[in-house]
Design a protein around this motif. Structure first.
Motif, PDB file in Angstrom:
ATOM      1  N   ARG A   1      72.634 -86.939  94.440  1.00 15.36           N
ATOM      2  CA  ARG A   1      74.022 -87.358  94.256  1.00 15.36           C
ATOM      3  C   ARG A   1      74.711 -86.621  93.114  1.00 15.36           C
ATOM      4  NH1 ARG A   1      73.327 -92.150  92.439  1.00 15.36           N
ATOM      5  NH2 ARG A   1      71.057 -92.207  92.649  1.00 15.36           N
ATOM      6  N   LEU A   2      73.982 -86.349  92.036  1.00  8.62           N
ATOM      7  CA  LEU A   2      74.587 -85.650  90.902  1.00  8.62           C
ATOM      8  C   LEU A   2      74.904 -84.205  91.263  1.00  8.62           C
ATOM      9  CD1 LEU A   2      75.382 -85.400  87.910  1.00  8.62           C
ATOM     10  CD2 LEU A   2      72.958 -84.952  87.401  1.00  8.62           C
ATOM     11  N   MET A   3      73.938 -83.494  91.822  1.00  8.99           N
ATOM     12  CA  MET A   3      74.141 -82.076  92.125  1.00  8.99           C
ATOM     13  C   MET A   3      75.227 -81.865  93.185  1.00  8.99           C
ATOM     14  SD  MET A   3      71.113 -82.757  90.857  1.00  8.99           S
ATOM     15  CE  MET A   3      69.942 -82.155  89.655  1.00  8.99           C
ATOM     16  N   SER A   4      75.347 -82.792  94.100  1.00 12.04           N
ATOM     17  CA  SER A   4      76.350 -82.644  95.158  1.00 12.04           C
ATOM     18  C   SER A   4      77.641 -83.382  94.839  1.00 12.04           C
ATOM     19  CB  SER A   4      75.786 -83.147  96.493  1.00 12.04           C
ATOM     20  OG  SER A   4      74.724 -82.332  96.937  1.00 12.04           O
ATOM     21  N   GLY A   5      77.686 -84.090  93.708  1.00  9.70           N
ATOM     22  CA  GLY A   5      78.886 -84.845  93.372  1.00  9.70           C
ATOM     23  C   GLY A   5      79.264 -85.803  94.475  1.00  9.70           C
ATOM     24  N   THR A   6      78.280 -86.538  94.960  1.00  8.62           N
ATOM     25  CA  THR A   6      78.518 -87.307  96.181  1.00  8.62           C
ATOM     26  C   THR A   6      77.925 -88.701  96.103  1.00  8.62           C
ATOM     27  OG1 THR A   6      78.543 -87.040  98.598  1.00  8.62           O
ATOM     28  CG2 THR A   6      76.431 -86.642  97.475  1.00  8.62           C
ATOM     29  N   SER A   7      78.156 -89.449  97.152  1.00  6.76           N
ATOM     30  CA  SER A   7      77.574 -90.773  97.374  1.00  6.76           C
ATOM     31  C   SER A   7      77.365 -90.888  98.871  1.00  6.76           C
ATOM     32  CB  SER A   7      78.518 -91.873  96.883  1.00  6.76           C
ATOM     33  OG  SER A   7      79.700 -91.881  97.670  1.00  6.76           O
ATOM     34  N   LEU A   8      76.641 -91.910  99.308  1.00  7.29           N
ATOM     35  CA  LEU A   8      76.445 -92.072 100.743  1.00  7.29           C
ATOM     36  C   LEU A   8      77.772 -92.380 101.439  1.00  7.29           C
ATOM     37  CD1 LEU A   8      74.422 -91.933 102.985  1.00  7.29           C
ATOM     38  CD2 LEU A   8      73.820 -94.328 102.569  1.00  7.29           C
ATOM     39  N   SER A   9      78.620 -93.158 100.786  1.00  5.96           N
ATOM     40  CA  SER A   9      79.937 -93.434 101.368  1.00  5.96           C
ATOM     41  C   SER A   9      80.740 -92.143 101.534  1.00  5.96           C
ATOM     42  CB  SER A   9      80.721 -94.415 100.489  1.00  5.96           C
ATOM     43  OG  SER A   9      80.115 -95.690 100.502  1.00  5.96           O
ATOM     44  N   ARG A  10      80.653 -91.262 100.534  1.00  6.36           N
ATOM     45  CA  ARG A  10      81.378 -89.995 100.622  1.00  6.36           C
ATOM     46  C   ARG A  10      80.836 -89.128 101.760  1.00  6.36           C
ATOM     47  NH1 ARG A  10      80.684 -84.771  98.748  1.00  6.36           N
ATOM     48  NH2 ARG A  10      82.621 -83.601  98.374  1.00  6.36           N
ATOM     49  N   GLU A  11      79.522 -89.101 101.937  1.00  7.20           N
ATOM     50  CA  GLU A  11      78.960 -88.293 103.025  1.00  7.20           C
ATOM     51  C   GLU A  11      79.477 -88.778 104.376  1.00  7.20           C
ATOM     52  OE1 GLU A  11      76.826 -85.437 102.617  1.00  7.20           O
ATOM     53  OE2 GLU A  11      77.778 -85.807 100.675  1.00  7.20           O
ATOM     54  N   PHE A  12      79.486 -90.083 104.569  1.00  6.55           N
ATOM     55  CA  PHE A  12      80.012 -90.616 105.825  1.00  6.55           C
ATOM     56  C   PHE A  12      81.512 -90.350 105.951  1.00  6.55           C
ATOM     57  CE2 PHE A  12      76.226 -93.535 106.177  1.00  6.55           C
ATOM     58  CZ  PHE A  12      75.850 -93.140 107.456  1.00  6.55           C
ATOM     59  N   ALA A  13      82.252 -90.474 104.835  1.00  9.89           N
ATOM     60  CA  ALA A  13      83.698 -90.233 104.884  1.00  9.89           C
ATOM     61  C   ALA A  13      83.999 -88.791 105.261  1.00  9.89           C
ATOM     62  CB  ALA A  13      84.324 -90.583 103.535  1.00  9.89           C
ATOM     63  N   LEU A  14      83.224 -87.865 104.738  1.00  2.94           N
ATOM     64  CA  LEU A  14      83.411 -86.459 105.104  1.00  2.94           C
ATOM     65  C   LEU A  14      83.170 -86.244 106.595  1.00  2.94           C
ATOM     66  CD1 LEU A  14      81.657 -84.719 102.074  1.00  2.94           C
ATOM     67  CD2 LEU A  14      84.097 -84.610 102.632  1.00  2.94           C
ATOM     68  N   LEU A  15      82.149 -86.905 107.131  1.00  3.79           N
ATOM     69  CA  LEU A  15      81.857 -86.762 108.556  1.00  3.79           C
ATOM     70  C   LEU A  15      82.974 -87.369 109.412  1.00  3.79           C
ATOM     71  CD1 LEU A  15      78.041 -87.529 108.413  1.00  3.79           C
ATOM     72  CD2 LEU A  15      79.073 -85.349 109.073  1.00  3.79           C
TER      73      LEU A  15
END
Length: 371
Positions: A308-322
């Motif tokens: 999450r730190l290296m990608s600046g992300t969260s699981l919610s963000r990954e789904f939102a991007l999709l």
């Protein structure tokens, strides 16, 4: 379409399952700064927000090797009992705040011995932190259950030792075993004796494969080493030849090779990590990430953050991007969540309870509201 706040908020409110999240890849920048100041480790910057940006920029290199170098700083602040427990607690709280109701966090105990801890002391410290995180999350009204995956570094020669370590702590929160690190040139079968030991003691195994190496790595993990899931596995798409249009069932016209057919038809769950795969060069963008075509072809896919730190992300963000960039909808999010839960190393009664009491009712309500 770009990611929108409303999409993230909507998904964050829904229950999710995380299978592929590295403990040393999800630290809070402020925590890194604080611990580094205490133990004398030099950082690129001591400003937490600047450090957050540095990790993201350094990981945006397009190669797995450069991506892995960022871990020198996170591992450096995870070398004593107190720091390990703190990082574990904060990781659980961060997942819970993102709506994750079950997560599996993985780490390599052999990387945390620089200040004299033993392997067992490392595991005990992490488990204490995990349980504290679960307690605090429940008190905050965001209950979560977390299991840990003890990981061996694939380029090292400690696979059997780490497998035995995992077995010693299997009743204290360790739910599975993994190998990680530089994939190319270090096949899973280098640790075959460790996998045989774990299978003989009925202990779950997932293996990093098909990220920086191709089909042979996936086949080795599955057929030689008996992996129950594949960490990443994005390069299974190299065994899929896409055609034009869709077939009579609405699926993309495609010809699958033998390995891809095996993975799809047997429901082998792929722990796919869209943003991370883009950073390491395994995919060109989230919009074009193979996860969507694999989903449409009937592969069993889960969505994950990796680091999450290296990608600046969260699981919610990954789904939102999709959703925003690859055309997913809430039904796809629910399907991937249930797939992840079904493939988790959580006991079946607990999986059943989460599915029937938490996940399905929440998505039924969300889908009804959006109809």
């Amino acid at each position: 379409m770009s990611e929108t706040t409303s999409t993230i908020d909507r998904i964050r409110a829904l229950p999710k399952v995380s299978l592929h999240d590295h403990l040393d890849g999800g630290l809070r920048p402020a925590t890194i700064v604080e611990i580094a100041a205490a133990n004398g480790h030099r950082l690129p910057t001591t400003d937490p927000e600047e450090l957050r940006a540095w990790f993201r920029d350094a990981a945006d290199s397009g190669t797995l090797v450069r991506y892995l170098e960022t871990f020198d700083h996170t591992i450096a602040v995870m070398q004593d009992r107190e720091s390990l427990a703190r990082v574990a607690t904060e990781a659980v709280l961060d997942l819970a705040a993102d709506g994750v109701v079950y997560g599996e966090l993985r780490y390599a105990p052999e990387q945390h011995l620089q200040q004299g801890l033993t392997l067992d002391e490392v595991v005990v410290a992490v488990e204490e932190g995990m349980r504290r995180g679960e307690q605090l999350a429940a008190e905050a009204g965001t209950p979560i259950k977390v299991g840990t995956l003890v990981t061996a570094m694939r380029h090292a020669d400690r696979g059997m030792e780490i497998a035995e370590l995992a077995l010693r702590h299997r009743d204290a929160g360790v739910v599975g075993f993994d190998i990680a690190g530089a994939e190319l040139g270090f096949p899973p079968s280098n640790h075959l004796a460790a996998f045989d030991r774990l299978h003989g003691d009925d202990f779950p195994v997932t293996i990093h494969a098909g990220e920086a190496d191709g089909l042979a790595s996936i086949a080795d993990a599955l057929h030689t080493c008996g992996a129950e899931r594949i960490g990443h596995g994005v390069r299974i798409v190299e065994d899929v030849q896409l055609g034009e249009g869709t077939d009579a069932h609405g699926l993309p016209n495609a010809t699958l090779g033998r390995l891809a057919t095996w993975v799809r038809d047997r429901g082998i769950v792929l722990e796919l990590c869209p943003s991370s795969n883009v950073q390491t060069g395994a995919a060109t963008s989230v919009a074009d990430h193979p996860i969507t075509v694999l989903k449409d072809l009937g592969f069993s896919i889960s969505v994950n953050t990796d680091n999450r730190l290296m990608s600046g992300t969260s699981l919610s963000r990954e789904f939102a991007l999709l959703v925003d960039e690859a055309g997913w909808d809430l039904a796809d999010v629910e399907r991937a969540t249930i797939t992840a839960l079904s493939a988790s190393f959580l006991p079946f009664p607990d999986r059943l309870a989460l599915a029937s009491d938490v996940i399905r009712p929440a998505y039924a309500s969300a889908l009804s509201a959006s109809a």
